[in-house]
Design a protein around this motif. Structure first.
Motif, PDB file in Angstrom:
ATOM      1  N   HIS A  41      44.638  40.166  11.483  1.00 42.21           N
ATOM      2  CA  HIS A  41      43.221  39.826  11.556  1.00 42.21           C
ATOM      3  C   HIS A  41      43.013  38.375  11.091  1.00 42.21           C
ATOM      4  O   HIS A  41      43.659  37.931  10.142  1.00 42.21           O
ATOM      5  N   MET A  68      41.072  37.115   9.154  1.00 42.85           N
ATOM      6  CA  MET A  68      40.776  36.939   7.728  1.00 42.85           C
ATOM      7  C   MET A  68      42.041  36.738   6.896  1.00 42.85           C
ATOM      8  O   MET A  68      41.970  36.387   5.720  1.00 42.85           O
ATOM      9  N   TRP A 110      41.083  45.014  16.958  1.00 46.58           N
ATOM     10  CA  TRP A 110      40.051  45.800  17.660  1.00 46.58           C
ATOM     11  C   TRP A 110      38.862  44.946  18.094  1.00 46.58           C
ATOM     12  O   TRP A 110      38.197  45.253  19.076  1.00 46.58           O
ATOM     13  N   TRP A 111      38.551  43.876  17.374  1.00 49.34           N
ATOM     14  CA  TRP A 111      37.370  43.044  17.613  1.00 49.34           C
ATOM     15  C   TRP A 111      37.552  42.081  18.789  1.00 49.34           C
ATOM     16  O   TRP A 111      36.585  41.498  19.272  1.00 49.34           O
ATOM     17  N   ASP A 112      38.784  41.910  19.256  1.00 45.62           N
ATOM     18  CA  ASP A 112      39.116  40.823  20.183  1.00 45.62           C
ATOM     19  C   ASP A 112      38.599  41.121  21.591  1.00 45.62           C
ATOM     20  O   ASP A 112      38.993  42.106  22.207  1.00 45.62           O
ATOM     21  N   ASP A 163      41.521  52.518  10.407  1.00 50.26           N
ATOM     22  CA  ASP A 163      40.142  52.318  10.866  1.00 50.26           C
ATOM     23  C   ASP A 163      39.473  51.218  10.041  1.00 50.26           C
ATOM     24  O   ASP A 163      39.864  50.951   8.903  1.00 50.26           O
ATOM     25  N   TRP A 164      38.467  50.579  10.652  1.00 48.42           N
ATOM     26  CA  TRP A 164      37.710  49.513   9.991  1.00 48.42           C
ATOM     27  C   TRP A 164      36.453  50.128   9.385  1.00 48.42           C
ATOM     28  O   TRP A 164      35.585  50.632  10.104  1.00 48.42           O
ATOM     29  N   VAL A 200      32.832  50.231   7.357  1.00 53.75           N
ATOM     30  CA  VAL A 200      31.604  49.442   7.157  1.00 53.75           C
ATOM     31  C   VAL A 200      30.827  50.088   6.030  1.00 53.75           C
ATOM     32  O   VAL A 200      30.387  51.230   6.166  1.00 53.75           O
ATOM     33  N   THR A 235      33.369  47.060   4.359  1.00 50.00           N
ATOM     34  CA  THR A 235      34.730  46.905   3.849  1.00 50.00           C
ATOM     35  C   THR A 235      34.635  46.204   2.495  1.00 50.00           C
ATOM     36  O   THR A 235      34.057  45.129   2.407  1.00 50.00           O
ATOM     37  N   LEU A 251      39.414  42.731   1.182  1.00 45.53           N
ATOM     38  CA  LEU A 251      40.061  42.207   2.386  1.00 45.53           C
ATOM     39  C   LEU A 251      41.433  42.828   2.623  1.00 45.53           C
ATOM     40  O   LEU A 251      41.913  42.843   3.748  1.00 45.53           O
ATOM     41  N   GLY A 255      38.869  57.677  12.151  1.00 45.91           N
ATOM     42  CA  GLY A 255      37.650  58.478  12.240  1.00 45.91           C
ATOM     43  C   GLY A 255      36.612  58.117  11.194  1.00 45.91           C
ATOM     44  O   GLY A 255      35.436  58.456  11.345  1.00 45.91           O
ATOM     45  N   GLY A 269      35.853  55.014  10.335  1.00 45.33           N
ATOM     46  CA  GLY A 269      35.333  53.675  10.568  1.00 45.33           C
ATOM     47  C   GLY A 269      34.746  53.524  11.962  1.00 45.33           C
ATOM     48  O   GLY A 269      34.253  54.485  12.551  1.00 45.33           O
ATOM     49  N   VAL A 270      34.804  52.303  12.475  1.00 48.92           N
ATOM     50  CA  VAL A 270      34.063  51.955  13.686  1.00 48.92           C
ATOM     51  C   VAL A 270      34.948  51.644  14.891  1.00 48.92           C
ATOM     52  O   VAL A 270      34.435  51.320  15.967  1.00 48.92           O
ATOM     53  N   ILE A 271      36.270  51.738  14.730  1.00 51.95           N
ATOM     54  CA  ILE A 271      37.138  51.395  15.865  1.00 51.95           C
ATOM     55  C   ILE A 271      37.188  52.548  16.863  1.00 51.95           C
ATOM     56  O   ILE A 271      37.376  53.700  16.479  1.00 51.95           O
TER      57      ILE A 271
END
Lengths: 285, 285
Positions: free
Chosen positions: A153, A155, A190-192, A217-218, A220, A222, A225, A233, A235-237
């Motif tokens: 990522h 970050m 996942w964000w790409d 999973d990401w 929300v 977070t 880092l 399940g 998170g949001v991915i």
């Protein structure tokens, strides 16, 4: 979409690293019917390489990846040489373990001896990564060990890996040639907006560059880092979507669960963690 | 490389938001000889729009951007309409303040009424962003107010902005046409291997899409995803390099300091913060 094949679940040992040693993790995988494992070097060192290899082989586990080589950038020749030598040892260990690939976390900006960032030259660091992988590839090819760049990522660009997209990893594979591939970690990529395209591009190589697929999973929000990844399940991915892209690109390998979670999963009974990994792999991945 | 023109320093009011009201910030800018300001809507609302506009005008400050519109994705028509109406009010306020542009933080995955993520459909969210900007553009063009997409760091993809690269922002500008540009924030985009290329691409529009340039620094380690930005010079971003790319692309606008820093700069004497911004702008940016 169909549930994934439970036989393709692999456990990255970081997921229960705070609770169990490597021998305990191998036993846990056997007990829970998990067929793949991806051990870390420090855990293997603690348990002994030969003993670890024997235990994993005796348990019938597939080593879906060995974590990890990389960290190529350095401030001087001495540091670059040390990274080269350490990476060669990592290749040797991966061979001894029968790993499918050696995972490369390529490193970020060069660090001084005290571990502080010593340069802001990001393009320069990326050049050192290219050169370092290129140099290691000869050794790895001779050993028959595929190298898998894991784009991290953005970050982590400064301190862990300055290869932060699948596109960059594919560009390096184009440039450096056979023996090099990619580990796709859902958490990192996942964000790409170009993810599907670059998965397809990676698969178009011959052989496919898709050497590993990591899931978690990401969350929300977070809260940290490094150590606040979520169980599939939580998170949001859209993990089923990502799995479908991997599948359509011809990937038939394992799904390796890798969760760094200081305040949740690392504090739980590891048998509960493994049972949850199995459940969430089936229902949410 | 030459030091930047001190007359191009602008203060994003978030930088001292915990210490000062907007009238106090305007006074502070005047006292420190800072010529630009970028206020936030909540601070303007607290001080009153007409009074804020008069104070800023009387102080001779350039409003380098108004923070912020955006947050387009929603779970239903009602939510989309509410975002549309709120964004039109933001355009009106930006006009009243004489802002150079309205900054758009476009929003992430759609949220439910309680603020939780309601969908994992990232491509769908990106489509809502495109449609929302497209709809707002007609209103903004009539008002003569440029809209500036601010690509946010990928770590905000889920909850704040699903436009995470300059390339994506440029693609939206290509698709949606005049009146739309980009706010380049070093903190969000410094890691991007295509940054220089995409700055150049943004500048190739006529007029240039480069509507704003925000500066701060990336700390290693970063302790919080939201509120641990660094003062210029305290982190790892090669800010002079980024400024040179902006300059070579023809950008002659302000350099807007925007620092969210719960445990450091938000706790300091705001006069010290402004003096440090001036010093670090000159020496480290």
């Amino acid at each position: 979409m169909n549930a994934p094949d439970a036989g393709l679940l692999s456990l990255n040992t970081a997921t229960v690293r705070q609770q169990w040693t490597l021998p305990q993790i191998v036993d846990g995988c056997a007990r829970h019917g998990i067929r793949g494992i991806a051990p870390w070097r420090d855990q293997v060192a603690a348990a002994g390489l030969a003993d670890s290899a024997a235990r994993i082989r005796d348990a019938g586990l597939t080593v879906t990846g060995y974590c990890r080589g990389g960290m190529f950038p350095a401030v001087d020749r001495e540091g670059l040489d040390a990274a080269r030598d350490d990476n060669r040892r990592a290749v040797d260990e991966a061979v001894a373990l029968g790993a499918h690939c050696l995972i490369l976390v390529v490193g970020g900006l060069p660090k001084n001896r005290a571990g502080g960032i010593a340069s802001k030259d990001l393009a320069g660091a990326r050049g050192m990564v290219r050169d370092g992988i290129g140099e290691l590839l000869g050794y790895a090819r001779s050993a028959g060990m595929p190298l898998a760049i894991e784009p991290l990522h953005p970050m982590y660009a400064a301190d862990r890996a300055c290869v932060n997209t699948m596109e960059h990893a594919n560009d390096l594979c184009d440039e450096l040639g056979p023996g090099l591939g990619i580990a796709v970690d859902a958490y990192h990529v996942w964000w790409d907006p170009h993810l599907e395209r670059e998965i397809r591009r990676a698969a178009a190589g011959s052989p496919s560059r898709l050497l590993a697929y990591h899931i978690s999973d990401w969350l929300v929000p977070t809260m940290d880092l490094l150590t606040d990844r979520g169980m599939m399940g939580d998170g949001v991915i859209d993990l089923p979507l990502l799995r479908s892209w991997m599948g359509e690109a011809g990937y038939r390998g394992f799904h390796e669960v890798e969760i760094f979670s200081a305040n949740n999963w690392w504090k739980r009974d590891p048998d509960e963690v493994l049972a949850t990994c199995k459940l969430r792999h089936r229902e949410c991945s």
